[in-house]
Write a protein that holds these residues in place. Structure first.
Motif, mmCIF file in Angstrom:
data_model
loop_
_atom_site.group_PDB
_atom_site.id
_atom_site.type_symbol
_atom_site.label_atom_id
_atom_site.label_comp_id
_atom_site.label_asym_id
_atom_site.label_seq_id
_atom_site.Cartn_x
_atom_site.Cartn_y
_atom_site.Cartn_z
ATOM 1 N N LEU A 91 0.828 -1.206 0.000
ATOM 2 C CA LEU A 91 0.000 0.000 0.000
ATOM 3 C C LEU A 91 0.862 1.255 0.000
ATOM 4 N N ARG A 92 1.948 1.247 0.755
ATOM 5 C CA ARG A 92 2.876 2.391 0.731
ATOM 6 C C ARG A 92 3.476 2.564 -0.662
ATOM 7 N N GLY A 93 3.758 1.431 -1.313
ATOM 8 C CA GLY A 93 4.271 1.504 -2.678
ATOM 9 C C GLY A 93 3.263 2.135 -3.627
ATOM 10 N N PHE A 94 1.988 1.793 -3.455
ATOM 11 C CA PHE A 94 0.941 2.396 -4.289
ATOM 12 C C PHE A 94 0.882 3.898 -4.073
ATOM 13 N N ARG A 95 0.992 4.341 -2.832
ATOM 14 C CA ARG A 95 0.899 5.772 -2.535
ATOM 15 C C ARG A 95 2.095 6.546 -3.086
ATOM 16 N N SER A 96 3.197 5.858 -3.316
ATOM 17 C CA SER A 96 4.319 6.498 -4.006
ATOM 18 C C SER A 96 4.083 6.540 -5.510
ATOM 19 N N LYS A 97 3.451 5.480 -6.041
ATOM 20 C CA LYS A 97 3.266 5.359 -7.484
ATOM 21 C C LYS A 97 2.178 6.265 -8.035
ATOM 22 N N VAL A 98 1.160 6.574 -7.219
ATOM 23 C CA VAL A 98 0.000 7.326 -7.703
ATOM 24 C C VAL A 98 -0.142 8.607 -6.889
ATOM 25 N N VAL A 119 6.650 19.727 -0.335
ATOM 26 C CA VAL A 119 7.100 18.950 -1.483
ATOM 27 C C VAL A 119 7.599 17.576 -1.048
ATOM 28 N N ALA A 120 8.280 17.522 0.096
ATOM 29 C CA ALA A 120 8.900 16.270 0.550
ATOM 30 C C ALA A 120 7.914 15.291 1.174
ATOM 31 N N GLU A 121 6.711 15.749 1.518
ATOM 32 C CA GLU A 121 5.783 14.924 2.300
ATOM 33 C C GLU A 121 5.530 13.539 1.708
ATOM 34 N N PRO A 122 5.230 13.393 0.410
ATOM 35 C CA PRO A 122 5.010 12.036 -0.115
ATOM 36 C C PRO A 122 6.248 11.152 -0.018
ATOM 37 N N LEU A 123 7.428 11.745 -0.135
ATOM 38 C CA LEU A 123 8.672 10.990 -0.068
ATOM 39 C C LEU A 123 8.950 10.544 1.363
ATOM 40 N N VAL A 124 8.760 11.461 2.306
ATOM 41 C CA VAL A 124 9.020 11.158 3.714
ATOM 42 C C VAL A 124 8.044 10.104 4.235
ATOM 43 N N ALA A 125 6.780 10.195 3.802
ATOM 44 C CA ALA A 125 5.751 9.282 4.296
ATOM 45 C C ALA A 125 5.915 7.860 3.772
ATOM 46 N N ASN A 126 6.521 7.710 2.595
ATOM 47 C CA ASN A 126 6.529 6.394 1.957
ATOM 48 C C ASN A 126 7.925 5.837 1.682
ATOM 49 N N SER A 127 8.973 6.470 2.220
ATOM 50 C CA SER A 127 10.325 5.965 2.027
ATOM 51 C C SER A 127 11.157 6.217 3.286
ATOM 52 N N LYS A 128 12.386 5.722 3.284
ATOM 53 C CA LYS A 128 13.256 5.865 4.447
ATOM 54 C C LYS A 128 14.550 6.579 4.072
ATOM 55 N N LEU A 129 14.447 7.635 3.292
ATOM 56 C CA LEU A 129 15.619 8.397 2.892
ATOM 57 C C LEU A 129 16.086 9.299 4.028
ATOM 58 N N SER A 130 17.381 9.613 4.024
ATOM 59 C CA SER A 130 17.916 10.536 5.014
ATOM 60 C C SER A 130 17.458 11.957 4.694
ATOM 61 N N SER A 131 17.582 12.852 5.674
ATOM 62 C CA SER A 131 17.182 14.245 5.487
ATOM 63 C C SER A 131 17.988 14.901 4.370
ATOM 64 N N LYS A 132 19.272 14.548 4.289
ATOM 65 C CA LYS A 132 20.127 15.118 3.235
ATOM 66 C C LYS A 132 19.667 14.659 1.859
ATOM 67 N N GLU A 133 19.308 13.381 1.747
ATOM 68 C CA GLU A 133 18.823 12.859 0.463
ATOM 69 C C GLU A 133 17.504 13.505 0.072
ATOM 70 N N ALA A 170 5.465 19.680 -8.087
ATOM 71 C CA ALA A 170 6.719 19.160 -7.544
ATOM 72 C C ALA A 170 6.453 18.105 -6.477
ATOM 73 N N SER A 171 5.466 18.368 -5.618
ATOM 74 C CA SER A 171 5.114 17.404 -4.571
ATOM 75 C C SER A 171 4.611 16.092 -5.168
ATOM 76 N N ALA A 172 3.846 16.191 -6.268
ATOM 77 C CA ALA A 172 3.347 14.987 -6.926
ATOM 78 C C ALA A 172 4.455 14.194 -7.604
ATOM 79 N N LEU A 173 5.509 14.881 -8.044
ATOM 80 C CA LEU A 173 6.578 14.236 -8.803
ATOM 81 C C LEU A 173 7.675 13.628 -7.937
ATOM 82 N N ILE A 174 7.801 14.077 -6.706
ATOM 83 C CA ILE A 174 9.014 13.791 -5.930
ATOM 84 C C ILE A 174 9.226 12.308 -5.669
ATOM 85 N N SER A 175 8.151 11.531 -5.623
ATOM 86 C CA SER A 175 8.307 10.097 -5.354
ATOM 87 C C SER A 175 8.414 9.273 -6.635
#
Length: 325
Positions: A91-98, A119-133, A170-175
């Motif tokens: 489900l998290r993968g779907f929320r990144s894809k759509v 802008v970062a919200e979809p990326l932060v919610a559905n991935s485990k990237l560092s703050s720098k990334e 930009a927010s829609a594209l980030i993931s």
């Protein structure tokens, strides 16, 4: 690895029926058929537009595709996975894809959040990237939509409407989504800004190979952005096909009337004028047979009143739901 030949989005027999509440003037087991059987696919890098009058079911359909509502029947598949059966990591993968870009850039952005966090919200919610990334990714996507990276520390109220819509994009594209639902994405913008945003959508589609599902009233926007068009009426798709074919030679009487209501691209262009009688019937009490027959100037009589036409290819061309074909 996803097969590039397989559909990004596959909608099959999608329907949403709302039961009427029991009461003095309603109920009795009746339902409102907001969407009553939709079929279409979108492949990688393609844009399909849903067009039709208000109340035809476009919003209900997109809510089911975004997993904000549950279908009464049918399925929505993204990269072959039924989105309404997803749980946990899938489900998290779907929320990144759509992702989605909505109509009003003034209300779709949280005024208390800085652009970086929006802008970062979809990326932060559905991935485990560092703050720098995340910061690096935010800077990249802001530049891709035509904004300076240092604007990430500003708040939404410091931007114009067109800039706000770029932030939403930009927010829609980030993931790195596979599909973006565009819900009237330029209708709230000044006319002078609309062409810039539409060109941006085209450029980003080429760059990211993302697919779009466009929901629009404006036919000029639809013709410019869409590869394929699906025309909806009272919960049904009545005609679907390549954009240029639908616009240059519409066949369903409702499609002809819909396009007739729009001004031609040039004053000297000739076009068939079709004037619809009455209003769209209530989905609480739809007509029998073809839903459009009470307003159709080309109806064939009893068959239109009694039998609903199937959406199928006619004379080797794109599918149309009309007994004329």
């Amino acid at each position: 690895m996803t097969d590039p030949r397989s559909p990004v989005l596959e909608v099959t027999d999608l329907a949403r029926h709302f039961p009427l509440p029991h009461g003095l003037f309603s109920g009795g087991g009746r339902v409102v058929k907001a969407v009553d059987g939709m079929d279409f696919t979108i492949h990688q890098g393609e844009t399909l537009a849903l067009v039709g009058e208000s109340g035809c079911g476009k919003t209900t359909a997109t809510r089911m595709i975004l997993r904000l509502d549950t279908p009464t029947r049918g399925s929505v598949k993204v990269d072959g996975l039924d989105v309404h059966a997803l749980r946990g990591k899938a489900l998290r993968g779907f929320r990144s894809k759509v992702q989605a870009v909505f109509q009003d850039p003034w209300s779709s952005l949280n005024p208390r959040m800085r652009v970086r966090d929006l802008v970062a919200e979809p990326l932060v919610a559905n991935s485990k990237l560092s703050s720098k990334e995340v910061d690096k990714r935010v800077a990249k996507v802001l530049e891709d939509v035509g904004l300076r990276a240092d604007l990430a520390r500003n708040f939404p109220h410091e931007f114009s409407g067109g800039q706000r819509q770029r932030i939403a994009i930009a927010s829609a594209l980030i993931s790195n989504p596979r599909l973006i639902v565009l819900d009237e994405p330029v209708s709230a913008l000044d006319v002078s800004i609309r062409s810039q945003i539409m060109n941006l959508f085209k450029d980003l589609q080429d760059q990211y190979q993302v697919s779009y599902l466009l929901v629009a009233h404006d036919l000029a926007t639809t013709r410019y952005l869409a590869d394929h068009v699906a025309v909806m009426y009272l919960g049904w798709i009545v005609e679907i096909g390549p954009s240029e074919q639908i616009f240059s030679a519409p066949r369903h009487p409702y499609t002809k009337a819909l396009f007739s209501a729009a001004l031609p691209g040039h004053p000297d262009d000739s076009y068939e004028e079709v004037i619809l009688e009455g209003e769209m019937p209530s989905p609480i009490n739809p007509p029998t047979g073809c839903a459009f027959h009470p307003r159709c100037h080309l109806k064939l009589g009893k068959i239109c009143e009694r039998q609903a036409p199937l959406l199928k290819p006619a004379q080797g061309e794109a599918p149309v739901a009309c007994h004329l074909y």
